[in-house]
Design a protein around this motif. Structure first.
Motif, mmCIF file in Angstrom:
data_model
loop_
_atom_site.group_PDB
_atom_site.id
_atom_site.type_symbol
_atom_site.label_atom_id
_atom_site.label_comp_id
_atom_site.label_asym_id
_atom_site.label_seq_id
_atom_site.Cartn_x
_atom_site.Cartn_y
_atom_site.Cartn_z
ATOM 1 N N ASN A 4 5.242 -1.556 3.463
ATOM 2 C CA ASN A 4 4.086 -0.734 3.808
ATOM 3 C C ASN A 4 3.394 -0.223 2.551
ATOM 4 O O ASN A 4 3.751 -0.622 1.431
ATOM 5 C CB ASN A 4 4.490 0.410 4.740
ATOM 6 C CG ASN A 4 5.514 1.341 4.110
ATOM 7 O OD1 ASN A 4 5.689 1.384 2.889
ATOM 8 N ND2 ASN A 4 6.218 2.090 4.947
ATOM 9 N N HIS A 5 2.426 0.669 2.714
ATOM 10 C CA HIS A 5 1.638 1.130 1.566
ATOM 11 C C HIS A 5 2.477 1.957 0.586
ATOM 12 O O HIS A 5 2.081 2.144 -0.572
ATOM 13 C CB HIS A 5 0.433 1.953 2.043
ATOM 14 C CG HIS A 5 0.794 3.229 2.721
ATOM 15 N ND1 HIS A 5 1.410 3.263 3.956
ATOM 16 C CD2 HIS A 5 0.648 4.529 2.344
ATOM 17 C CE1 HIS A 5 1.616 4.509 4.317
ATOM 18 N NE2 HIS A 5 1.166 5.301 3.354
ATOM 19 N N ASN A 6 3.655 2.413 1.020
ATOM 20 C CA ASN A 6 4.559 3.127 0.119
ATOM 21 C C ASN A 6 5.567 2.198 -0.552
ATOM 22 O O ASN A 6 6.424 2.657 -1.314
ATOM 23 C CB ASN A 6 5.321 4.206 0.899
ATOM 24 C CG ASN A 6 4.411 5.326 1.361
ATOM 25 O OD1 ASN A 6 3.512 5.738 0.615
ATOM 26 N ND2 ASN A 6 4.630 5.819 2.574
ATOM 27 N N LEU A 24 0.508 -0.035 10.938
ATOM 28 C CA LEU A 24 -0.874 0.237 10.550
ATOM 29 C C LEU A 24 -1.451 1.402 11.354
ATOM 30 O O LEU A 24 -2.209 2.226 10.818
ATOM 31 C CB LEU A 24 -1.734 -1.018 10.732
ATOM 32 C CG LEU A 24 -1.387 -2.201 9.825
ATOM 33 C CD1 LEU A 24 -2.277 -3.403 10.136
ATOM 34 C CD2 LEU A 24 -1.529 -1.815 8.360
ATOM 35 N N SER A 53 0.100 4.557 9.834
ATOM 36 C CA SER A 53 -0.337 4.924 8.477
ATOM 37 C C SER A 53 -1.846 5.094 8.342
ATOM 38 O O SER A 53 -2.315 5.800 7.454
ATOM 39 C CB SER A 53 0.130 3.862 7.481
ATOM 40 O OG SER A 53 -0.575 2.637 7.693
ATOM 41 N N GLU A 81 -3.683 2.758 7.385
ATOM 42 C CA GLU A 81 -4.071 1.825 6.307
ATOM 43 C C GLU A 81 -4.662 0.546 6.910
ATOM 44 O O GLU A 81 -4.353 0.185 8.054
ATOM 45 C CB GLU A 81 -2.853 1.471 5.454
ATOM 46 C CG GLU A 81 -2.241 2.643 4.703
ATOM 47 C CD GLU A 81 -3.136 3.142 3.597
ATOM 48 O OE1 GLU A 81 -3.776 2.310 2.923
ATOM 49 O OE2 GLU A 81 -3.196 4.377 3.400
ATOM 50 N N PRO A 82 -5.482 -0.186 6.133
ATOM 51 C CA PRO A 82 -6.066 -1.425 6.656
ATOM 52 C C PRO A 82 -5.123 -2.617 6.628
ATOM 53 O O PRO A 82 -5.357 -3.613 7.310
ATOM 54 C CB PRO A 82 -7.258 -1.679 5.723
ATOM 55 C CG PRO A 82 -6.865 -1.035 4.434
ATOM 56 C CD PRO A 82 -6.042 0.174 4.812
ATOM 57 N N VAL A 128 -0.767 -4.101 5.506
ATOM 58 C CA VAL A 128 0.541 -3.966 4.861
ATOM 59 C C VAL A 128 0.578 -5.021 3.752
ATOM 60 O O VAL A 128 -0.438 -5.640 3.445
ATOM 61 C CB VAL A 128 1.697 -4.139 5.869
ATOM 62 C CG1 VAL A 128 1.689 -3.017 6.890
ATOM 63 C CG2 VAL A 128 1.657 -5.499 6.549
ATOM 64 N N TYR A 129 1.760 -5.256 3.164
ATOM 65 C CA TYR A 129 1.785 -6.110 1.978
ATOM 66 C C TYR A 129 2.969 -7.073 1.984
ATOM 67 O O TYR A 129 4.049 -6.759 2.488
ATOM 68 C CB TYR A 129 1.847 -5.251 0.708
ATOM 69 C CG TYR A 129 0.667 -4.329 0.577
ATOM 70 C CD1 TYR A 129 -0.498 -4.736 -0.073
ATOM 71 C CD2 TYR A 129 0.697 -3.053 1.146
ATOM 72 C CE1 TYR A 129 -1.596 -3.900 -0.170
ATOM 73 C CE2 TYR A 129 -0.393 -2.201 1.059
ATOM 74 C CZ TYR A 129 -1.539 -2.643 0.406
ATOM 75 O OH TYR A 129 -2.633 -1.810 0.335
ATOM 76 N N PRO A 139 -2.135 -8.074 0.280
ATOM 77 C CA PRO A 139 -2.436 -7.355 1.517
ATOM 78 C C PRO A 139 -2.535 -8.330 2.688
ATOM 79 O O PRO A 139 -3.220 -9.346 2.608
ATOM 80 C CB PRO A 139 -3.789 -6.698 1.217
ATOM 81 C CG PRO A 139 -4.418 -7.576 0.187
ATOM 82 C CD PRO A 139 -3.285 -8.132 -0.636
#
Length: 512
Positions: free
Chosen positions: A262-264, A292, A295, A297-298, A300-301, A336
Motif C-alpha cells: 500500500n501507500h505506506n 484503495l 486509504s 489513494e488512487p 497501490v504498488y 503504481p
C-alpha cells in the motif's frame, strides 16, 4: 462478395482455425476479416503464456483441473475443463511445429512460469511477449496458404440470417472503412473470433479494438449469450491518470516474486488469502479495491526492488522498457497499479465443437462462453482455450462444410453519407459517459439500487443511439459505441440476475 468459410478476427482463435481448415481443404476459400490491421488483437497483448502440464512428476492434469475449478468458484463445466486441459500438450506441439518459440534452458527444457492460482509451475512463455510471438508466427503460417485471404479495415456490423427451421447464419454485413459502404458477404460457415469487451469499462488492459462486437452481434441476432457478468479484472494494470487502456503488468511478475504494497509500503494481501500475491485475480483485485477505499489513494504498488534486476529484465524486457519510458526505474521505484477489466469469461454460448445456437455460426476465443473459466479465469488458460475450441471447430466444419449449400447473395445496402467530425465529438462524449458508468464496483460490489440506476443510465445511452438524428450515419465509432452499450447492458442485466439467483442459492444460472 462470398466465400466458403468466413473468419471474423485474426487472434489465436481465428488464425488457428483458419490454418487448420485451409490445410485440410486446399479447395476451400477461407476469408479472414479484421476491423483494424491483421496484427491488432488481444492475443498480441498477452504477456503471460499458455498453461500446459508438462512436468508429470510434480504436476498432473488433475492438479491443473482442480486449480481451474477453484479459480472459477466451482461454476465451471468440469467436462469442458477436462477436455481443454488434457489437449494442452498436443496443441502446444502444433504451435511449435508452426514455428512458435518458447523460453527454454540450455538443455532444451521449457522454463515453466508460476502465476496466481496455479499450484505448480506450468506456464510456457516467450519472455513477456508470448502473445506477440504467437500472433506473428500464426500470421506467417496463415499467409503461407493461398486459399486464405485477408481483408483489413472491414468492420462487421451484423450477422445475415436466413429464416427457417432452424434459422441459419448466411454471412455478415460489413462496413468498408475506406469506401464508407455497407457490403454483404455471404458464407457457408461463419466463425466469430472477435475478442472481448474491455473498452466498455472505466479501466481496462484490452486494446482499443475490444468493443464487444461479437457478443453484441449475437444478441441482435437472437443467439444465446451467457454469464456476461463474469468479467475478470486483472489486479495489476499500471496506473496512469487519464489513460485508456492501461498498460498490463503481467501476473508472472508476482510469480517471479514481486510484492503488492500500500501507500505506506506495507503488504496487505495475506489478510485476504494465505497465498498472498499468488492468490487468484479476483481475490487480489477485491483486496486492492478495499485497500484503495480505505486509504483514499488512487493506486497501490508493485514492489520489485528486492528482486535480481538482471534476471528480471531478461524475463520481462517489455515491462521494464515501458516503465522506464514513463520515468519508473524498477531498481528504485514502485509501480503504481490498479485493477482493470481484463477478460470476458462469459459470452456467446458454444458446445464442445464451438457451435452456437444459430446454425452454421461458430465462436471461439474471448467472445465465446465455453464453461471452462467459471466465474473467474485461471491465469494463462485463455490462449489454451482458444486453441482447443478452434481445433474442435475445424474438425466439425470439415465434416459439415460440403453439406452446407452456398447461400444466395443478399442485395447490397447503400453507400452511407455522414458528417464524421460532428459524429465523433458526440460519440466520444457518450463513450466517456459509458466508461464512467461501467466500474469495478458496479459489477462486483454494488447493491440492487446501484445496479438499477446503472441499467437506467445504459438504457438512456441506447435510446440516444437508436433515435437521436445525428446518428445511424455509418461511422465505425458509432457502430463500436452501439456494440459497447449493448454489451454493457448484458453485463449488468446478468449481474443483477446472478445476484438474485445467488441469494436463492442457485448459482451458475445461464442467461439468454
Amino acid at each position: 462478395m462470398n466465400t466458403d468459410v468466413l473468419v471474423i478476427g485474426a487472434g489465436i482463435a481465428g488464425l488457428s482455425f483458419a490454418i487448420k481448415v485451409a490445410k485440410a481443404r486446399p479447395d476451400v476459400e477461407v476469408m479472414v476479416l479484421t476491423k483494424s490491421s491483421n496484427d491488432v488483437c488481444n492475443t498480441a497483448h498477452a504477456q503471460g503464456g499458455i498453461a500446459v502440464v508438462l512436468d508429470r512428476v510434480r504436476d498432473s492434469f488433475e492438479q491443473h483441473i482442480e486449480d481451474t475449478i477453484k479459480a472459477g468458484k466451482g461454476l465451471n463445466d468440469k467436462k469442458v475443463v477436462e477436455m481443454v486441459i488434457s489437449q494442452a500438450p498436443e496443441r502446444l506441439s502444433e504451435l511449435i511445429e508452426w514455428g512458435t518459440s518458447f523460453d527454454a534452458n540450455d538443455e532444451g527444457e521449457f522454463e515453466l512460469g508460476l502465476e496466481g492460482g496455479h499450484s505448480q509451475r506450468r506456464i510456457v512463455h516467450h519472455r513477456d511477449l508470448t502473445g506477440l510471438e504467437l500472433a506473428r508466427k500464426l500470421l506467417k503460417k496463415a499467409f503461407s496458404f493461398p486459399n486464405i485471404r485477408f481483408y483489413d479495415h472491414f468492420f462487421v456490423t451484423d450477422l445475415l440470417i436466413a429464416e427457417g427451421e432452424p434459422a441459419a447464419c448466411t454471412g455478415i454485413k460489413v462496413l468498408d472503412k475506406e469506401t464508407r459502404q455497407l457490403i454483404n458477404i455471404s458464407s457457408r460457415i461463419t466463425f466469430l473470433a472477435s475478442g472481448g469487451s474491455g473498452m466498455v469499462f472505466q479501466n481496462t488492459t484490452n486494446p482499443s479494438v475490444a468493443t464487444g462486437d461479437g457478443v453484441a452481434m449475437a444478441l441482435r441476432a437472437g443467439v444465446q449469450v451467457s454469464n456476461m457478468n463474469f468479467i475478470q479484472f486483472h489486479p495489476t494494470a499500471l496506473y496512469e491518470e487519464n489513460k485508456h487502456p492501461l498498460f498490463l503488468i503481467s501476473e508472472a511478475v508476482r510469480g517471479f516474486g514481486a510484492y503488492i504494497v500500500n501507500h505506506n509500503g506495507n503488504r496487505f494481501l495475506f489478510k485476504s488469502d494465505t497465498r498472498g500475491e499468488l492468490a487468484t485475480r479476483d481475490i487480489v483485485s477485491e483486496a486492492i479495491v478495499k485497500e484503495l477505499k480505505k486509504s483514499g489513494e488512487p493506486a497501490v504498488y508493485l514492489d520489485c526492488r528486492h528482486l535480481n534486476f538482471e534476471y528480471f529484465q531478461n524475463e520481462f524486457p517489455t515491462i521494464v522498457a515501458y516503465c522506464l519510458s514513463i520515468g519508473i526505474d524498477l531498481k528504485t521505484d514502485l509501480i503504481p497499479v490498479v485493477p482493470a477489466s481484463h477478460y470476458q469469461c462469459g459470452g456467446i454460448d458454444v458446445d464442445p465443437e464451438a457451435k452456437t445456437s444459430l446454425k452454421n455460426l461458430y465462436a471461439s476465443g474471448e467472445c465465446a462462453h465455453t464453461g471452462l473459466h467459471g466465474a473467474n479465469r485461471l491465469a494463462s488458460n485463455s490462449l489454451l482455450e482458444a486453441l482447443v475450441y478452434s481445433h474442435e471447430a475445424s474438425g466439425a466444419v470439415l465434416l459439415e462444410l460440403d453439406k452446407v449449400p452456398v447461400p444466395e447473395i443478399e442485395p447490397q445496402p447503400e453507400i452511407l453519407h455522414h458528417d464524421q467530425e460532428a459524429d465523433d465529438e458526440i460519440i466520444a462524449s457518450l463513450r466517456k459517459r459509458l466508461n464512467e458508468i461501467m466500474t469495478y464496483d458496479l459489477i462486483h460490489a454494488s447493491g440492487k439500487r446501484e445496479m438499477r440506476e446503472g441499467l437506467e443510465m445504459l438504457h438512456e445511452l441506447k435510446d440516444i443511439l437508436d433515435h437521436y438524428p445525428p446518428f445511424n450515419t455509418g461511422t465505425v465509432a458509432f457502430y463500436e459505441l452501439r456494440n459497447m452499450v449493448e454489451t454493457a447492458l448484458a453485463v449488468l442485466e446478468h449481474a443483477h440476475e446472478f445476484s438474485e439467483m445467488t441469494k436463492k442459492n442457485l448459482p451458475g444460472v445461464h442467461y439468454s
